[in-house]
Structure formats: structure tokens, C-alpha cells
Scaffold this active site. Structure first.
Site, mmCIF file in Angstrom:
data_model
loop_
_atom_site.group_PDB
_atom_site.id
_atom_site.type_symbol
_atom_site.label_atom_id
_atom_site.label_comp_id
_atom_site.label_asym_id
_atom_site.label_seq_id
_atom_site.Cartn_x
_atom_site.Cartn_y
_atom_site.Cartn_z
ATOM 1 N N GLU A 33 0.817 -1.223 0.000
ATOM 2 C CA GLU A 33 0.000 0.000 0.000
ATOM 3 C C GLU A 33 0.847 1.268 0.000
ATOM 4 O OE1 GLU A 33 -2.759 -0.583 3.244
ATOM 5 O OE2 GLU A 33 -3.510 -2.447 2.379
ATOM 6 N N ASN A 78 2.084 -4.993 -3.190
ATOM 7 C CA ASN A 78 0.677 -5.322 -2.971
ATOM 8 C C ASN A 78 -0.099 -4.039 -2.703
ATOM 9 O OD1 ASN A 78 -1.313 -7.430 -2.393
ATOM 10 N ND2 ASN A 78 -1.200 -6.792 -0.254
ATOM 11 N N HIS A 80 -10.330 -6.151 -2.404
ATOM 12 C CA HIS A 80 -11.405 -5.903 -1.428
ATOM 13 C C HIS A 80 -12.546 -5.213 -2.169
ATOM 14 C CE1 HIS A 80 -9.131 -7.276 1.979
ATOM 15 N NE2 HIS A 80 -8.109 -6.509 1.638
ATOM 16 N N GLU A 85 -6.158 -10.633 -1.506
ATOM 17 C CA GLU A 85 -6.994 -10.432 -0.313
ATOM 18 C C GLU A 85 -8.465 -10.352 -0.693
ATOM 19 O OE1 GLU A 85 -5.554 -7.135 2.051
ATOM 20 O OE2 GLU A 85 -3.459 -7.634 1.665
ATOM 21 N N ASP A 87 -12.228 -10.262 -1.035
ATOM 22 C CA ASP A 87 -13.540 -10.413 -0.395
ATOM 23 C C ASP A 87 -14.513 -9.472 -1.089
ATOM 24 O OD1 ASP A 87 -12.681 -8.019 0.830
ATOM 25 O OD2 ASP A 87 -12.458 -8.929 2.810
#
Ligand code: 9MR
Length: 667
Positions: free
Chosen positions: A169, A210, A246, A275, A277
Site C-alpha cells: 500500500e 501489494n 477488497h 486479499e 472479499d
């Protein structure tokens, strides 16, 4: 114990200041009953067959304490990321004081279950202890090196540990570097240094950068693309790019995910979804579950379509343990298992997209309503019924017919994806009974509805006069695979009810067979072979079943399949600044009538403009002309189909012009 759930994210899309500790209430679940655990082929088996990993982020407490959690973790997944246990605050809470308990627990579990571990995460602005944040530049760089060397080194010889998020990030949403304590103290160089330290500590691990909100092509992902390209050009060991994934159903699916992955892959890096979701707005409903399932399907399909995509990690697997409700009030239910470990449609979707036939749904749709008949003629009827409902969605209906008003047996005469069906080819003045039953995607079938009895008209009218012969058809819209026919209408004493379309092969000989019907005076035939001749006739029917003579024949020759391709191009300036701009998307469309296998777009670059990045195409510049050829995965376009590519240009800061004069040619 619940894992730590304090979010310190600062720039998530469309939210600011979101350190909200929401209550995890028991939301009403209006529709969903828990399904039994999946009796499906495990995700890891399916993924492995496709050469991909499927993983989850592990929380240490349930991994230690809950059998149901452990069972799913071992059975369904072949990759694990530590949700929190390998972060700096967990592993080195104070200088050179180490705690590997959670990290070891996860690595040991993975070794025991033949799973790969992705280390997450070495250098991040969040979950890093205050003692690091307060250091001066020299001490901070040393602390970073020590941390990476010790943590990566601990697992370097463990074959389960295969990859690391080295930096996490590092970008703001607008593509500038995040103003973190790392960047503010060390400048951009902390990124390259972190990768070099990690490579030194484990020469075999894949080293990843990432981030979130980089799934689609946008300012942030383009900044990441440019950084990865420039680091690799300087031999900084960046092996892999992680798209966190996400997602939230209220913001739509990033439909260019696959293209975005492909442009990174073209830089030579591995890509992965790290990651995943898909959160929904509470309350949970079956309609939202369906949308969520589609998002999971889309992500799996994108990864399957890009060879360089190594796999997908889901950020947890059960709604019982998810960061979402703690961070986004009124959102949740983001994962493929519910909080009781029952599979949700999202699980079915992932399993199906990976090539499985999940058998987890055993609930049949409700019985459809009794059909009602309308538009009864001497040879046909239209049926309509009240739709069934189903926990995972009705996929279609079977239409069953029996002869007479009683007795005989029902056999299937058709299917429909809507709650209506027209049956044709019936005998005049004859009775039939109809029932319908519903099916769902898992193959469960409802009970058959009650029957409706239909009696066709016509037999007793005494009408024996056939319609007049239709005019000779004329052909239009001839392509390599189809034609549209039109003819002058027939007349009839009681009215024409429809036309039969007959086709014979070649320009002579062969016999005419019926290929369709029409209730108007035109018909489009499809599925023809290229460069091939056919003859067509039409004949008219009336409601009493009387049939006219066949019209004269028209001969049609389809166009060639290998030629006739042409293309068009449009280009948009996505963003520009003093000194440069991004052209995205450049959309190439096959405007021809046959497939093309390659395309070339040319454009003019004003003087002083230079290409600095490109994706989904292969661009060369000579003089002031740019020539973009398709990449090896987007040259093939069916008629009407489009693809896109993009590029970035630098220009003199005083110059506002952009690339222009786009033209497209095939090949
Ligand atoms: O899921 C993690 C949650 O338990 C932690 O409290 C949180 C702290 O910031 O981090 C969560 O995981 C994040 C991941 O490490 C990096 N990308 C975003 C994830 C969700 O916030």
C-alpha cells in the site's frame, strides 16, 4: 478469541476516516437457510488442476481452537496468508525482540497440510510499532533491513514459504506515493531497498508489491505499473504484483481486471489476487448473495484467463471472522462461508468457475403455478405461469405435455428460461395437457405444476382454403454466417397464421427442409457456412392448418469467412498533466462480417512526445508515427467485438497536445 480488528486504513475508496468499530449484530437473514457443508470437489483440487492456487487469510485463534475452521482450511485451500501474524507489530513489537508464535503456527499448519504460505507483510505504514515510526533515516533503514533479514531468513529454507509482500500500500489513490513515515523519512528508495534486502534473505521467494483499489486500470494502478516497470529496469527484484481485491457490490465490478492483470503480466511479473472479499450492504438477502457470487466468479475467470496469475487468496473464508463489519458499518457477509461454516452461493460460484460441479445445493425450487393458455390456434398455444423461487436462483423450466384430456404420459416438449413458452406444431381440434417444472443451477428440480388442458381450434371450421403462395423471398444482410429473408405476404380467407421457411443446400439439387417459422414476412437464418450457397422457399399456413404452395426459391451465397474483416478505433485521454498523459482506453472494434485475428492501429505523436508505458498492445514509435499491434491475447475479434489497449506518453511541459489521428487496419 477474536483476532485484532482495528483498522487503520486511511484511504479506502469512497470512505475517509473509517476507524469505526461497528457492532457485529446478528442481522436478520430473511431468505437463507444454512446449506449442508459442501459435498463438492474441494477448491484446492480444482485450482491445482488449473495450475493455480486458492488460498485464505488465516486468523490464528480459530486455527488453533475451532475444528470446523481447521477442517475447511485444510480441505479447501492449498495456500495460506497470515491475516495478522506476520505483520511487524506481531513479530517484532520492540527493537530486536521477536515473537514468532503466530507465524510459526501458520507455517507449521501449512507444512502439515501441503499448503504454500505467502508472507504478509514486511514494510507497511500500518501495524508497525511506534518505535520504528519515530526513528531517523539511518536508523529506520537499518531497522527495516534487520526486520526483513530476520523474518524472511527464518523461513527461507522452508519450502512452504514461497512468497512475500515486501511493500504494501505505498500509493495514494491519485497515484502519488503515500505520505507514510517510510516515504517521509526515507523517500522512494525505501521500496527498492526493501526488495533488495528481501532477495538477499531468501533468493527463492517471489517478492511482491501489494495494494488495494488497483484491480482496474486507474491512476493508482498505472502508478504501480510504472513503478514496477522502472524498478525492474533497474534490476530491483520485483517478481510479483498483488491485487488485494477488497470489492464491494455497491461500487460495481472492476470489469477491466483481466486487462489490468494482463498489462502487468506483460512486464514479466507474476500477478495474484491477494486479499479477495466481496462485501455487501446489510441485511444479507439472496439477491445480494447472487450478485456477490457473480463477483467471485468474475475474479476467478480473470485469473484463469491470465497465465501469469498464480492464484487467488480470499481474505478469510467465513463471515464469522472478517475485518469488514469492524471497518465498514452496515456492510459485511463478504466471504464464501457464513458464520456457521455453511457454504454460500459465493462458494458455489468459486467452485463452479474453477471447473467443479458443486453439489452443495440440495434445495429444489418451489413448484411453478399452474400454466394458463393464451393465443390458442389450430396448431399452437402460449403458456404462462407464476415463477418459482429458489435459494440459488431458478435457471429454467421444463415444459411437459400429455395427449388428450386424461391418461397418457407427460413428456418434455421444451424448455424456457422465462415463465412463458409457446408450443407449435399441434394438430387442429385436439386436446393436450401441459405441466411445467423448475430447475436450479445445481440441477435440483421442482415438483411439476398442476396441469392445464388446451384444445386447439380449427378442426370444425370447415375451412379448407389454403393461403395464396408467398412472394419469392429476397435476401438482405448476407454475412459469412447468416441472411435475412423478406417476402410478399400471402392472403387467406380466414387469415394467415404464419410461414414455414424451407432451405435446400447448393444452387440446385438437394431437398428442401424446414429450418424455421415466422409469424411475419421476414426471417433471419443463422449458423450458415461461409462462401456457401443455399436456396430458400417459404410457404404460408392458416389457422385451420391449410398450407400454401411453396414460393419460388431464392439462391443466397454467404460471404467469405477469411476476408471482410475491418476495424475501427476510438481513443480517449484518460488523464493528463503538465509533462504527460495517459491514452486509455483505445478501443478497437471489428466492424467487418468475419472474425479477424490481428489488428494494427496507427496514430500521430506530436514532436517531443515519447512513449513511457503501454499495456495490452505492442507499440513501436518511428518518427512521429506510433504503430500499435495487438498483444498475443487480444488480436482475435469476432464481428462486432471490441478490445482495448492503452499507453502513457511524456511531453514537454509547455505542450498541451496529445496523440491523434488514430486509424485501424487489419491485419
Ligand atoms: O484483516 C486484517 C485485520 O484483522 C487487521 O485489523 C487490519 C489492520 O489494518 O488489517 C487487515 O488486513 C489488511 C491487510 O493486512 C492489508 N490490506 C487490507 C486488509 C484489510 O484491512
Amino acid at each position: 478469541m477474536t483476532p485484532p480488528r482495528v483498522s487503520v486504513h486511511r484511504a479506502r475508496r469512497r470512505f475517509t476516516a473509517l476507524t469505526v468499530l461497528a457492532l457485529v449484530s446478528t442481522f436478520a437473514l430473511p431468505v437463507l437457510s444454512a446449506s449442508p457443508a459442501a459435498a463438492a470437489t474441494p477448491l484446492r483440487t480444482l485450482a491445482a488442476a488449473k495450475g493455480k492456487f486458492i488460498g485464505f487469510a488465516a486468523a490464528t485463534s480459530p486455527l488453533a481452537n475451532e475444528a470446523a475452521y481447521r477442517t475447511i482450511a485444510q480441505t479447501e485451500f492449498n495456500q495460506i496468508t497470515a491475516e495478522n501474524a506476520m505483520k511487524w507489530d506481531a513479530t517484532e513489537p520492540s527493537d530486536n525482540s521477536w515473537n514468532f508464535s503466530g507465524a510459526d503456527q501458520i507455517v507449521n499448519f501449512a507444512v502439515a497440510n501441503n499448503q504454500a504460505v505467502h508472507g504478509h507483510t514486511l514494510v507497511w505504514h500500518s501495524q508497525t510499532p511506534g518505535w520504528v515510526q519515530g526513528l531517523g533515516a539511518t536508523a529506520m533503514r537499518t531497522a527495516m533491513q534487520d526486520h526483513i533479514t530476520t523474518l524472511v531468513g527464518r523461513y527461507a529454507s522452508n519450502t512452504a514459504l514461497q512468497s512475500w509482500d515486501v511493500v504494501n500500500e505505498v500509493f495514494e489513490e491519485n497515484g502519488s506515493f503515500r505520505s507514510s513515515f517510510w516515504y517521509n523519512t526515507l523517500g522512494q528508495s525505501f521500496i527498492a531497498d526493501a526488495f533488495r534486502y528481501a532477495r538477499a534473505a531468501d533468493p527463492d521467494a517471489k517478492l511482491c508489491i501489494n495494494d488495494y483499489n488497483v484491480e482496474g486500470i486507474n491512476a493508482k494502478s498505472t502508478a504501480m505499473y510504472n513503478l514496477v516497470q522502472s524498478l525492474r529496469a533497474q534490476n530491483v527484484p520485483v517478481d510479483c504484483v498483488g491485487f488485494q481485491g477488497h470489492l464491494a457490490t455497491q461500487y460495481g465490478f472492476p470489469s477491466d481486471l483481466q486487462q489490468n492483470m494482463a498489462r502487468f503480466a506483460a512486464l514479466g511479473v507474476q500477478v495474484r489476487v491477494t486479499e479477495l472479499d466481496v462485501r455487501i450492504l446489510t441485511p444479507r438477502t439472496s439477491a445480494k448473495d447472487t450478485v456477490q457470487a457473480q463477483y467471485y466468479t468474475n475474479v476467478v475467470n480473470a485469473c484463469l484467463a491470465v497465465t501469469a496469475c498464480a492464484g487467488i487468496t480470499i481474505w478469510g473464508f467465513t463471515d464469522k471472522y472478517s475485518w469488514v463489519p469492524d471497518t465498514f458499518p452496515s456492510e459485511g457477509f463478504a466471504l464464501p462461508y457464513d458464520s456457521s461454516y455453511a457454504v454460500k452461493p459465493a462458494y458455489t460460484a468459486i467452485n463452479t468457475a474453477l471447473g467443479g460441479s458443486p453439489n452443495n445445493d440440495t434445495q429444489a425450487p418451489t413448484t411453478p403455478g399452474t400454466p394458463t393458455a393464451s393465443g390458442v390456434t389450430s396448431s399452437g398455444v402460449t403458456l404462462s405461469w407464476t415463477a418459482s423461487t429458489d435459494n440459488v436462483g431458478v435457471s429454467g423450466y421444463d415444459i411437459l405435455r400429455a395427449p388428450g384430456t386424461s391418461g397418457g404420459s407427460f413428456t418434455q416438449v421444451g424448455t424456457s428460461t422465462s415463465a412463458t413458452f409457446s408450443d407449435t406444431g399441434l394438430s387442429a381440434n385436439t386436446s393436450y395437457r401441459y405441466q411445467v417444472r423448475a430447475r436450479d443451477a445445481a440441477g435440483n428440480t421442482s415438483a411439476a405444476s398442476s396441469a392445464v388442458t388446451v384444445t386447439t381450434t380449427g378442426g370444425g371450421t370447415g375451412d379448407t382454403q389454403a393461403p395464396s403462395t408467398p412472394g419469392t423471398p429476397t435476401a438482405s444482410g448476407v454475412t459469412s454466417s447468416g441472411v435475412t429473408l423478406s417476402w410478399t405476404a400471402s392472403t387467406d380467407n380466414v387469415g394467415v397464421s404464419g410461414y414455414d421457411i424451407l432451405r435446400a443446400p447448393g444452387t440446385s439439387g438437394g431437398s428442401f427442409a424446414q429450418v424455421g417459422t415466422s409469424t411475419t414476412t421476414s426471417f433471419s437464418d443463422t449458423g450458415l457456412s461461409a462462401s456457401t450457397s443455399y436456396r430458400y422457399q417459404v410457404r404460408a399456413r392458416d389457422a385451420a392448418g391449410n398450407v400454401s404452395a411453396a414460393s419460388s426459391a431464392v439462391t443466397v451465397t454467404t460471404t467469405g469467412g477469411g476476408t471482410g474483416g475491418g476495424c475501427s478505433v476510438t481513443a480517449a485521454v484518460q488523464t493528463q498533466w503538465s509533462g504527460g498523459y495517459v491514452i486509455q482506453p483505445v478501443t478497437v472494434t471489428n466492424t467487418g462480417t468475419s472474425a479477424i485475428s490481428s489488428w494494427t492501429v496507427t496514430f500521430t505523436l506530436p514532436s517531443g512526445h515519447a512513449l513511457v508505458g503501454q499495456w495490452n498492445g505492442v507499440i513501436t514509435v518511428s518518427g512521429g508515427t506510433g504503430t500499435a499491434k495487438n498483444a498475443n491475447y487480444n488480436g482475435a475479434l469476432a464481428p462486432g467485438q471490441s478490445t482495448t489497449f492503452g499507453f502513457q506518453v511524456s511531453r514537454p511541459s509547455s505542450d498541451n497536445s496529445t496523440a491523434s489521428g488514430f486509424t485501424c487496419a487489419t491485419p
